[in-house]
Write a protein that holds these residues in place. Structure first.
Motif, PDB file in Angstrom:
ATOM      1  N   GLU A 326      -0.386 -20.884  13.249  1.00 22.22           N
ATOM      2  CA  GLU A 326      -0.913 -20.725  11.891  1.00 22.22           C
ATOM      3  C   GLU A 326       0.142 -20.128  10.959  1.00 22.22           C
ATOM      4  O   GLU A 326       0.214 -20.481   9.769  1.00 22.22           O
ATOM      5  N   ARG A 327       1.002 -19.265  11.485  1.00 22.36           N
ATOM      6  CA  ARG A 327       2.069 -18.686  10.676  1.00 22.36           C
ATOM      7  C   ARG A 327       3.172 -19.711  10.421  1.00 22.36           C
ATOM      8  O   ARG A 327       3.762 -19.754   9.339  1.00 22.36           O
ATOM      9  N   VAL A 328       3.427 -20.545  11.399  1.00 20.00           N
ATOM     10  CA  VAL A 328       4.426 -21.605  11.230  1.00 20.00           C
ATOM     11  C   VAL A 328       3.973 -22.588  10.158  1.00 20.00           C
ATOM     12  O   VAL A 328       4.764 -23.017   9.303  1.00 20.00           O
ATOM     13  N   LYS A 329       2.703 -22.944  10.167  1.00 20.84           N
ATOM     14  CA  LYS A 329       2.165 -23.892   9.180  1.00 20.84           C
ATOM     15  C   LYS A 329       2.247 -23.320   7.764  1.00 20.84           C
ATOM     16  O   LYS A 329       2.606 -24.022   6.813  1.00 20.84           O
ATOM     17  N   ARG A 330       1.909 -22.054   7.626  1.00 21.66           N
ATOM     18  CA  ARG A 330       1.982 -21.393   6.323  1.00 21.66           C
ATOM     19  C   ARG A 330       3.422 -21.384   5.813  1.00 21.66           C
ATOM     20  O   ARG A 330       3.682 -21.641   4.628  1.00 21.66           O
ATOM     21  N   LEU A 331       4.350 -21.113   6.696  1.00 17.55           N
ATOM     22  CA  LEU A 331       5.764 -21.077   6.320  1.00 17.55           C
ATOM     23  C   LEU A 331       6.251 -22.455   5.882  1.00 17.55           C
ATOM     24  O   LEU A 331       7.006 -22.581   4.913  1.00 17.55           O
ATOM     25  N   LEU A 332       5.827 -23.503   6.579  1.00 18.88           N
ATOM     26  CA  LEU A 332       6.216 -24.863   6.215  1.00 18.88           C
ATOM     27  C   LEU A 332       5.744 -25.205   4.811  1.00 18.88           C
ATOM     28  O   LEU A 332       6.489 -25.791   4.011  1.00 18.88           O
ATOM     29  N   THR A 333       4.524 -24.842   4.485  1.00 18.68           N
ATOM     30  CA  THR A 333       3.975 -25.126   3.152  1.00 18.68           C
ATOM     31  C   THR A 333       4.780 -24.414   2.071  1.00 18.68           C
ATOM     32  O   THR A 333       5.167 -25.025   1.056  1.00 18.68           O
ATOM     33  N   LEU A 334       5.057 -23.128   2.272  1.00 19.26           N
ATOM     34  CA  LEU A 334       5.834 -22.364   1.290  1.00 19.26           C
ATOM     35  C   LEU A 334       7.233 -22.945   1.124  1.00 19.26           C
ATOM     36  O   LEU A 334       7.756 -23.041   0.006  1.00 19.26           O
ATOM     37  N   LEU A 335       7.824 -23.357   2.228  1.00 15.98           N
ATOM     38  CA  LEU A 335       9.183 -23.890   2.183  1.00 15.98           C
ATOM     39  C   LEU A 335       9.244 -25.200   1.407  1.00 15.98           C
ATOM     40  O   LEU A 335      10.123 -25.387   0.555  1.00 15.98           O
ATOM     41  N   LEU A 336       8.323 -26.113   1.665  1.00 16.82           N
ATOM     42  CA  LEU A 336       8.339 -27.401   0.976  1.00 16.82           C
ATOM     43  C   LEU A 336       8.153 -27.229  -0.527  1.00 16.82           C
ATOM     44  O   LEU A 336       8.809 -27.904  -1.335  1.00 16.82           O
ATOM     45  N   ILE A 337       7.266 -26.335  -0.919  1.00 19.25           N
ATOM     46  CA  ILE A 337       7.054 -26.081  -2.352  1.00 19.25           C
ATOM     47  C   ILE A 337       8.327 -25.512  -2.974  1.00 19.25           C
ATOM     48  O   ILE A 337       8.780 -25.951  -4.041  1.00 19.25           O
ATOM     49  N   GLY A 338       8.912 -24.533  -2.302  1.00 21.50           N
ATOM     50  CA  GLY A 338      10.129 -23.921  -2.820  1.00 21.50           C
ATOM     51  C   GLY A 338      11.276 -24.904  -2.946  1.00 21.50           C
ATOM     52  O   GLY A 338      12.005 -24.904  -3.948  1.00 21.50           O
ATOM     53  N   GLU A 339      11.447 -25.768  -1.939  1.00 23.81           N
ATOM     54  CA  GLU A 339      12.538 -26.750  -1.971  1.00 23.81           C
ATOM     55  C   GLU A 339      12.355 -27.757  -3.105  1.00 23.81           C
ATOM     56  O   GLU A 339      13.320 -28.154  -3.759  1.00 23.81           O
ATOM     57  N   ALA A 340      11.126 -28.178  -3.338  1.00 23.86           N
ATOM     58  CA  ALA A 340      10.854 -29.124  -4.421  1.00 23.86           C
ATOM     59  C   ALA A 340      11.172 -28.506  -5.776  1.00 23.86           C
ATOM     60  O   ALA A 340      11.715 -29.176  -6.677  1.00 23.86           O
ATOM     61  N   VAL A 341      10.860 -27.230  -5.939  1.00 23.99           N
ATOM     62  CA  VAL A 341      11.156 -26.537  -7.200  1.00 23.99           C
ATOM     63  C   VAL A 341      12.662 -26.455  -7.426  1.00 23.99           C
ATOM     64  O   VAL A 341      13.157 -26.696  -8.535  1.00 23.99           O
ATOM     65  N   VAL A 342      13.413 -26.133  -6.387  1.00 25.65           N
ATOM     66  CA  VAL A 342      14.874 -26.078  -6.493  1.00 25.65           C
ATOM     67  C   VAL A 342      15.431 -27.438  -6.904  1.00 25.65           C
ATOM     68  O   VAL A 342      16.293 -27.540  -7.789  1.00 25.65           O
ATOM     69  N   ARG A 459      -0.373 -31.937  11.645  1.00 26.23           N
ATOM     70  CA  ARG A 459      -1.422 -32.283  12.609  1.00 26.23           C
ATOM     71  C   ARG A 459      -1.194 -31.569  13.944  1.00 26.23           C
ATOM     72  O   ARG A 459      -2.145 -31.068  14.568  1.00 26.23           O
ATOM     73  N   GLN A 460       0.051 -31.538  14.404  1.00 24.41           N
ATOM     74  CA  GLN A 460       0.365 -30.873  15.667  1.00 24.41           C
ATOM     75  C   GLN A 460       0.065 -29.376  15.582  1.00 24.41           C
ATOM     76  O   GLN A 460      -0.511 -28.790  16.507  1.00 24.41           O
ATOM     77  N   LEU A 461       0.446 -28.739  14.475  1.00 22.65           N
ATOM     78  CA  LEU A 461       0.183 -27.313  14.308  1.00 22.65           C
ATOM     79  C   LEU A 461      -1.315 -27.026  14.248  1.00 22.65           C
ATOM     80  O   LEU A 461      -1.786 -25.998  14.762  1.00 22.65           O
ATOM     81  N   ASP A 462      -2.076 -27.931  13.622  1.00 19.27           N
ATOM     82  CA  ASP A 462      -3.536 -27.773  13.594  1.00 19.27           C
ATOM     83  C   ASP A 462      -4.121 -27.800  15.005  1.00 19.27           C
ATOM     84  O   ASP A 462      -4.994 -26.991  15.345  1.00 19.27           O
ATOM     85  N   ARG A 463      -3.636 -28.739  15.824  1.00 21.66           N
ATOM     86  CA  ARG A 463      -4.138 -28.828  17.206  1.00 21.66           C
ATOM     87  C   ARG A 463      -3.771 -27.580  18.014  1.00 21.66           C
ATOM     88  O   ARG A 463      -4.586 -27.080  18.790  1.00 21.66           O
ATOM     89  N   MET A 464      -2.563 -27.100  17.830  1.00 21.48           N
ATOM     90  CA  MET A 464      -2.141 -25.883  18.523  1.00 21.48           C
ATOM     91  C   MET A 464      -2.996 -24.682  18.092  1.00 21.48           C
ATOM     92  O   MET A 464      -3.366 -23.839  18.912  1.00 21.48           O
ATOM     93  N   GLU A 465      -3.337 -24.638  16.809  1.00 24.28           N
ATOM     94  CA  GLU A 465      -4.143 -23.522  16.300  1.00 24.28           C
ATOM     95  C   GLU A 465      -5.558 -23.567  16.884  1.00 24.28           C
ATOM     96  O   GLU A 465      -6.139 -22.530  17.204  1.00 24.28           O
ATOM     97  N   GLN A 466      -6.083 -24.776  17.033  1.00 25.04           N
ATOM     98  CA  GLN A 466      -7.425 -24.918  17.585  1.00 25.04           C
ATOM     99  C   GLN A 466      -7.478 -24.495  19.070  1.00 25.04           C
ATOM    100  O   GLN A 466      -8.477 -23.963  19.540  1.00 25.04           O
TER     101      GLN A 466
END
Length: 468
Positions: A326-342, A459-466
């Motif tokens: 769940e922490r990895v997924k959150r980090l991925l989301t923040l990273l993609l948003i930040g990279e797009a802004v840059v 999807r993989q991170l969701d399955r791991m979280e479940q």
């Protein structure tokens, strides 16, 4: 005790961790990129060098990237391996990885330096340095001195991510800053006061690299999490294979730039020779000098992008190893948003202010052909910056998760299949304009594959979280 030192990677708020690790990493990579860029700025503004010196810098630049590619493969791979090992509380493997990385980068750097010195003329010709006699002369001089600094450069660059993995991102930043500061101070002294030309720029760079390498050696002797023993320097096949596998994506992302630059430089030399303006002897070096400058601005942006993503490697690796998807997924989301802004900010700059950018590199001393081609190059070559930033983030995040195969395949598709392939293909139809269109076309096509991989990762991170 060693694993407790890094336990905060699994507990502290993800956004705060990202800032703590990404910001120093971004600064470190920006400063590393500025070594070559600062040289080019001072060279360009020396009236006795001008676009010939700029073209020589462009010719030699890929050879420094080759050294960087090997260094980051060793360093980033070790960083990912150490982070995963600490997350699993396997501290012995973490120590062995760092010790083996030191041995590998020293051996590789000495070998590469020897090859550069032995085959200098052939290498310079391979990257377009024979466009005219003056460019070749400057290229040969600059390359010789840069080659002597390769061992120090590679050691500092390889140890930088290792120091971050040990939990000291600020020291990694400071060690790089110290070397770059020395380079910035010495460049104008050696180029303008001593009148040493491109040799002065190269010597200033090497001195800065020696400082960074020396600070890295000091840190290894005083590491706070991974304390090395003498036996950790004995190469172990299992550790070396896993570390290099995790670092191969970093290698490909850099080495593919070399392949692309070789293709681009040779396409520029060929199609420039057929151009009614750039086919003239006195203007032949302009397209190569200009594209080199555009690539330097792109390198600045990509340093920010890669820094943000690479700074997350210890966090991602630790949490994957500790079973915290769940922490990895959150980090991925923040990273993609930040990279797009840059990428969006960079796009606004290149499309809106190309003349101001080119002025930094001495355009006042050049012909109108130089400025006109430079404006077009900035606006066309970098028009897909947002896509390029998101693609880089995807490559590195997969690497941090330990998905070396997926990361490598995606990187190879972008950097080699499309990056080199389109650079060779499009000029056949659009001449010099085809060279400029090759990069945005590659980034647009790669984005489709990146989005598919990112979706599957979620999807993989969701399955791991479940299952957790």
């Amino acid at each position: 005790m060693e694993t407790q030192t890094n336990a905060f990677l699994g507990n502290e708020r993800v956004g705060r961790l990202m800032r703590k690790y990404a910001v120093p990493c971004v600064i470190s990579l920006l400063v590393a990129a500025l070594y070559n860029i600062v040289d080019q700025i001072f060279i360009a503004n020396a009236t006795y060098l001008g676009s010939y010196g700029n073209a020589a810098n462009t010719v030699v630049f890929p050879m420094t990237v080759i050294a960087l590619a090997i260094a980051v493969m060793i360093g980033d791979g070790c960083c990912a391996f150490v982070s995963l090992s600490l997350g699993r509380q396997e501290t012995a493997d973490a120590r062995r990885s760092v010790g083996n990385a030191v041995v590998l980068v020293v051996a590789a750097s000495v070998l590469l330096t020897a090859l550069y010195l032995l085959f200098a003329d052939k290498i310079i010709a391979m990257f377009g340095g024979t466009v005219n006699e003056e460019t070749f002369r400057h290229s040969k001089e600059y390359f010789f001195w840069i080659s002597l600094g390769i061992p120090f450069y590679m050691f500092g660059q390889a140890m930088n991510p290792v120091i971050r993995a040990d939990g000291s991102p600020k020291f990694a930043m400071v060690s790089t800053l110290a070397g770059a500061a020395a380079n910035i101070i010495l460049d104008p002294i050696m180029i303008f006061s001593l009148h040493w030309g491109v040799m002065g720029a190269a010597v200033a760079t090497v001195i800065g690299q020696i400082i960074t390498a020396a600070l890295s050696v000091w840190y290894l002797a005083h590491a706070k999490t991974v304390r090395l023993n003498r036996g950790d320097f004995a190469l172990q096949g299992r550790v070396v294979r896993r570390s290099l596998t995790l670092g191969v994506c970093s290698f490909l992302s850099q080495i593919s730039l070399v392949a692309a630059m070789a293709a681009i430089n040779n396409m520029i030399r060929h199609w420039g020779g057929l151009d009614p303006v750039f086919g003239q002897e006195q203007y032949a070096q302009i397209p190569m000098a200009v594209v080199g400058i555009v690539m330097k601005f792109f390198q600045i942006v990509i340093s920010i992008v890669v820094g943000m993503a690479a700074g997350c490697i210890p966090i991602v690796g630790f949490n994957m190893g500790a079973g915290r998807p769940e922490r990895v997924k959150r980090l991925l989301t923040l990273l993609l948003i930040g990279e797009a802004v840059v990428g969006l900010i960079a796009l606004i700059i290149v499309e809106g202010f190309p003349r101001q950018l080119i002025a930094i590199f001495g355009a006042a001393n050049e012909s109108v052909y130089y400025t006109d081609f430079a404006v077009k190059a900035f606006r066309v070559y970098l028009c897909m910056m947002v896509f390029a930033c998101v693609n880089k983030a995807a490559f590195i995040f997969l690497q941090a998760m330990g998905k070396a195969v997926a990361s490598t395949l995606l990187s190879m598709f972008r950097e080699i299949v499309l990056g080199v392939g389109l650079a060779l293909l499009l000029p056949q139809f659009f001449a010099l304009d085809g060279v400029l269109c090759s990069m945005p076309a590659a980034d647009a096509l790669t984005l489709v594959a990146s989005m598919a991989v990112i979706f599957m990762t979620y999807r993989q991170l969701d399955r791991m979280e479940q299952r957790a």
